[in-house]
Design an enzyme around this catalytic site. Structure first.
Site, PDB file in Angstrom:
ATOM      1  N   GLU A 109      -3.179 -13.676   1.120  1.00  0.00           N
ATOM      2  CA  GLU A 109      -3.468 -12.859   2.302  1.00  0.00           C
ATOM      3  C   GLU A 109      -4.917 -13.048   2.736  1.00  0.00           C
ATOM      4  OE1 GLU A 109      -2.777  -8.653   1.846  1.00  0.00           O
ATOM      5  OE2 GLU A 109      -3.068  -8.305   3.991  1.00  0.00           O
ATOM      6  N   SER A 165       2.840  -3.736   8.161  1.00  0.00           N
ATOM      7  CA  SER A 165       2.807  -4.291   9.518  1.00  0.00           C
ATOM      8  C   SER A 165       4.172  -4.808   9.920  1.00  0.00           C
ATOM      9  CB  SER A 165       1.813  -5.452   9.607  1.00  0.00           C
ATOM     10  OG  SER A 165       0.579  -5.063   9.095  1.00  0.00           O
ATOM     11  N   SER A 190       0.819  -1.211   0.000  1.00  0.00           N
ATOM     12  CA  SER A 190       0.000   0.000   0.000  1.00  0.00           C
ATOM     13  C   SER A 190       0.848   1.255   0.000  1.00  0.00           C
ATOM     14  CB  SER A 190      -0.902   0.029   1.238  1.00  0.00           C
ATOM     15  OG  SER A 190      -1.846  -0.985   1.166  1.00  0.00           O
ATOM     16  N   GLU A 249     -15.713  -3.370   1.249  1.00  0.00           N
ATOM     17  CA  GLU A 249     -16.305  -3.050  -0.053  1.00  0.00           C
ATOM     18  C   GLU A 249     -15.555  -3.757  -1.182  1.00  0.00           C
ATOM     19  OE1 GLU A 249     -15.586  -0.864   2.372  1.00  0.00           O
ATOM     20  OE2 GLU A 249     -17.648  -0.451   2.969  1.00  0.00           O
TER      21      GLU A 249
END
Lengths: 372, 404
Positions: B244, B161, B129, B372
């Site tokens: 993931e 993370s 990201s 979403e």
């Protein structure tokens, strides 16, 4: 782990789907909404010939002695087809009541007829509006006769006998009574106008009609009624999930063929997300139905929790799916000629027939408290 | 239909159970709060006993176990919740399967990288990201430019993370901005001790700092640390994301029906236990239906594995459903406590776990694909619905608004 149906059961389901696609098209359901017949006799005859009414009746009583895993896949297909027949009343309730609590004599007399289709049975519980509780049962049994008023009974206009919930005036206990419905002097029925006229409903007035108690045996008779409803709830839930999946498929197919603003309406996230949520609710309900089918089939102690879980989630899934299917269709979804309303009507019938969502939510929590 | 093991499965379960009984480290012997350091000795023991990453081939540290054996092992291991090694899952469940797929022809590289993942000696960080690329991951801007037999990387990643502890990073970069966005990406792995890398922890809404920003200034990565072809980065990244989604789920912060039922028996409404209240019962029943439904759905998938089949599409609902449901339960639990619901007592891990969960759960609905995005995946891959039209699909990345 083998938490799945066998190949034979899947095959049976495919056969059932094929049979109903042919014998029970949507137009047949639609026309059943405004004809006077209490049920479609030709379809019923076909269903009897397929052996479905005999499915879980043991061979010694003229049945096929199949397991509940066979019956649930049939139930799913009947739900998918919105079949205008008294199957749930006769098979999930009347047959189950006899299997659960009938005397040997009652079973010998009625089970072979239920199996071969020469008799249809039903179940009478409700007296007025509101949630069933033994305290609200005023229909009375005394000296072999039954008197009282059942306000809404499914399929009694098609049935030869009715398993009736009534109070024994001697013991004051509420129990199950078998009443044949051909007693013109002592029984009067009034046909009811309902939301789903593809299934007949009536009120029944018993005025000293002959009745036989179903011997509860060692079971407390109020518990017996709960047991019967738990078992029926599993089968109703399977009908509900069949209908819920059918409405999701209708919605998806329509959203692929309908264009608006230059593209398929199924490409808009507002509708994609709606259908993804329909799928999620249906899948959770289906998985709960699997578990309930296992519990019913093995008569597991988990049955009360499993039945209520399947029932609540299937009721919710079908309401959501059937109403949003109309929404996705837009205006045409609100026409008589489209099939959306057939499921929307049946959804409500199935939702209140053996206790509402709210009633089963309460039962579910009680069952988890007892299991803890 | 039954819940029984086959004889082979039962034998494997017994073997796993015996090994765990003999080797599990008691909670009292675990040290420290950092879960990576805390669980490293346990992973080491698992690895030496052949019980880490059991589905991997033997040569990389596994035992070539079947999917159903892995399920059984996970079930047995779950009886030791203090030994849950989820902090290692980026390397073990996401990076490793992706490396095995795209570096299949380089076994010597896999022999170097995979065993330390299994043993817990080396952990990994996912560098995907970016500030400009979240749900639209392919809009990422971190550049990798060719420099001899290496790549020079410049840019910024976010939501990474456990970057601080990680030995290795797995990064997706833009190597060609002149082609449409999905076609100009390339994946690399890199040593996180490389010069030019700066890690800044993000203080999260729940007060913790699990996620980080990672900055790259002329970080040099050798071309032999490329995973997949140049320009194949999107395919590699999507493969890792699909792993993931499988690795996520199951984490509910202890917020479940049983915990809520207990609470509803303890707190009162109008002087009676709240669980006697009809509204409370209706809510409880709904939560139970979701939890039981997810459990039964998992069991259907396990049954498919047990028969040697691929699970159907039904488990794709997990990530879409579980975060929102857990959030509802946590909020409802706080409501049941009325005014006391606001009190955050951090003296023990058990006190206030509904409050702690309430603060942490929003991340469940975002990480690994928002609710979403998960709904889009269900709609497209399960129901076969079309994608939204994309205005950026055939436009070179550097001609897009914000693409420069």
């Amino acid at each position: 782990m083998n938490f799945d149906f066998s190949e034979e059961q899947v095959l049976l389901q495919e056969q059932a789907r094929k049979f109903l696609a042919d014998a029970c098209p949507a137009d047949l359901v639609r026309s059943a909404l405004h004809d006077d017949a209490p049920y479609n006799e030709e379809l019923w005859k076909g269903i009897v010939e397929m052996g479905w009414t005999a499915a879980t009746i043991p061979e010694e009583y003229g049945g096929l002695g199949l397991s509940y895993l066979e019956l649930v896949v049939i139930a799913e297909e009947l739900g998918r087809a919105v079949a205008p027949v008294p199957f749930s009343s006769s098979v999930y309730l009347a047959t189950e009541a006899l299997l659960l609590a009938g005397s040997e004599e009652q079973k010998n007399l009625w089970l072979p007829k239920l199996a071969d289709g020469s008799a249809i049975g039903t179940f009478a519980l409700a007296e007025g509006r509101g949630r069933y509780s033994p305290d609200g049962i005023y229909t009375g049994f005394s000296n072999g006769k039954i008197s009282g008023e059942k306000s809404v009974v499914s399929d009694a206009l098609a049935a030869s006998f009715c398993i009736t919930v009534a109070r024994d005036s001697n013991s004051n206990e509420v129990g199950l009574y078998l009443v044949t419905l051909n007693q013109d002097q002592a029984i009067s029925q009034q046909a009811l106008n309902t939301l789903d006229m593809s299934r007949s409903h009536s009120s029944i007035h018993f005025d000293g009609a002959d009745a036989q108690p179903l011997p509860a045996g060692s079971t407390d008779s109020a518990c017996l009624i709960d047991q019967l409803l738990d078992r029926a709830a599993v089968l109703f839930a399977w009908e509900q999930i069949g209908s819920a999946d059918a409405t999701l498929e209708m919605a998806r197919d329509y959203s692929l063929e309908r264009y608006a603003f230059g593209r398929q309406i199924g490409s808009y996230q507002a509708l994609k997300h709606k259908m993804a949520h329909m799928y999620a609710k249906n899948t959770l309900a289906r998985s709960n139905c699997y578990y309930a089918a296992w519990a019913l089939n093995t008569n597991a102690p988990e049955l009360p929790v499993a039945a209520a879980t399947a029932r609540v989630s299937a009721t919710q899934a079908l309401f959501f799916s059937s109403k949003e299917n109309i929404q996705i269709h837009g205006g045409v979804g609100f026409t008589w000629e489209y099939d959306c309303h057939l499921h929307y009507r049946r959804a409500r019938l199935l939702a209140v027939n053996i206790g509402s969502e709210f009633t089963w939510q309460d039962k579910l929590v009680s069952a988890t408290q007892q299991a803890a | 239909m039954d819940f029984n093991d086959t004889p082979e499965e039962a034998a494997f379960r017994q073997k796993a159970r015996n090994w765990l009984a003999e080797n599990a480290i008691p909670e009292s012997e675990l040290e420290g709060d950092n879960l990576i350091h805390r669980h490293r000795p346990w992973l080491k023991r698992l690895y030496e006993g052949g019980w880490s990453c059991i589905s991997w081939p033997k040569r990389y540290g596994g035992q070539g176990a079947s999917p159903i054996q892995e399920v059984i092992w996970n079930q047995e291991q779950s009886h030791y919740p203090h030994l849950k090694t989820h902090r290692f899952s980026v390397g073990q469940k996401m990076v490793a399967p992706t490396l095995m797929e795209f570096l299949e022809d380089r076994p010597e590289t896999l022999e170097r990288l995979l065993p330390p993942i299994a043993s817990g000696d080396e952990t990994w960080v996912q560098l995907f990201s970016e500030p400009a690329g979240g749900s639209d991951l392919a809009a990422l801007r971190t550049r990798a430019e060719r420099d001899g037999d290496a790549w020079l990387v410049n840019g910024q990643k976010i939501w990474s993370s456990h970057a601080v502890e990680a030995k290795w990073g797995f990064i997706v970069t833009r190597t060609d901005p002149t082609v449409p966005k999905h076609k100009g990406l390339t994946c690399l792995y890199l040593d996180m001790e490389n010069p030019g890398i700066e890690i800044r922890p993000i203080k999260q809404a729940n007060g913790e700092s699990e996620f980080n920003e990672v900055f790259f200034a002329d970080v040099r990565i050798p071309d032999n640390q490329r995973v997949g072809q140049v320009g194949q980065g999107w395919e590699v990244a999507v493969t890792m994301l699909s792993h993931e989604r499988l690795a996520m789920g199951g984490e509910n912060f202890g917020v479940d029906y049983e915990a809520l039922r207990k609470l509803a028996g303890e707190v009162c409404i109008d002087g009676r236990p709240a669980i006697e209240n009809a509204q409370v019962r209706a809510k409880l029943a709904d939560f139970y239906c979701v939890e039981a439904g997810l459990r039964a759905t998992t069991n259907r998938a396990i049954s498919a594995l047990s028969k040697g089949k691929n699970p159907g599409s039904e488990t794709s609902i997990n990530n879409m459903v579980i975060g929102a449901s857990t959030q509802e339960i946590a909020a409802f639990a706080l409501d049941l406590m009325e005014q006391a619901g606001i009190v955050l007592d951090e003296s023990t891990q058990e006190s206030s776990f509904f409050q702690q969960a309430f603060l942490s759960i929003p991340s469940m609905r975002i990480a690994g694909g928002t609710d979403e995005i998960q709904a889009n995946i269900v709609a497209e891959s399960v129901l076969g619905l079309p994608r939204e039209p994309r205005v950026d699909k055939n436009v070179p990345f550097n001609e897009l608004p914000g693409g420069k």
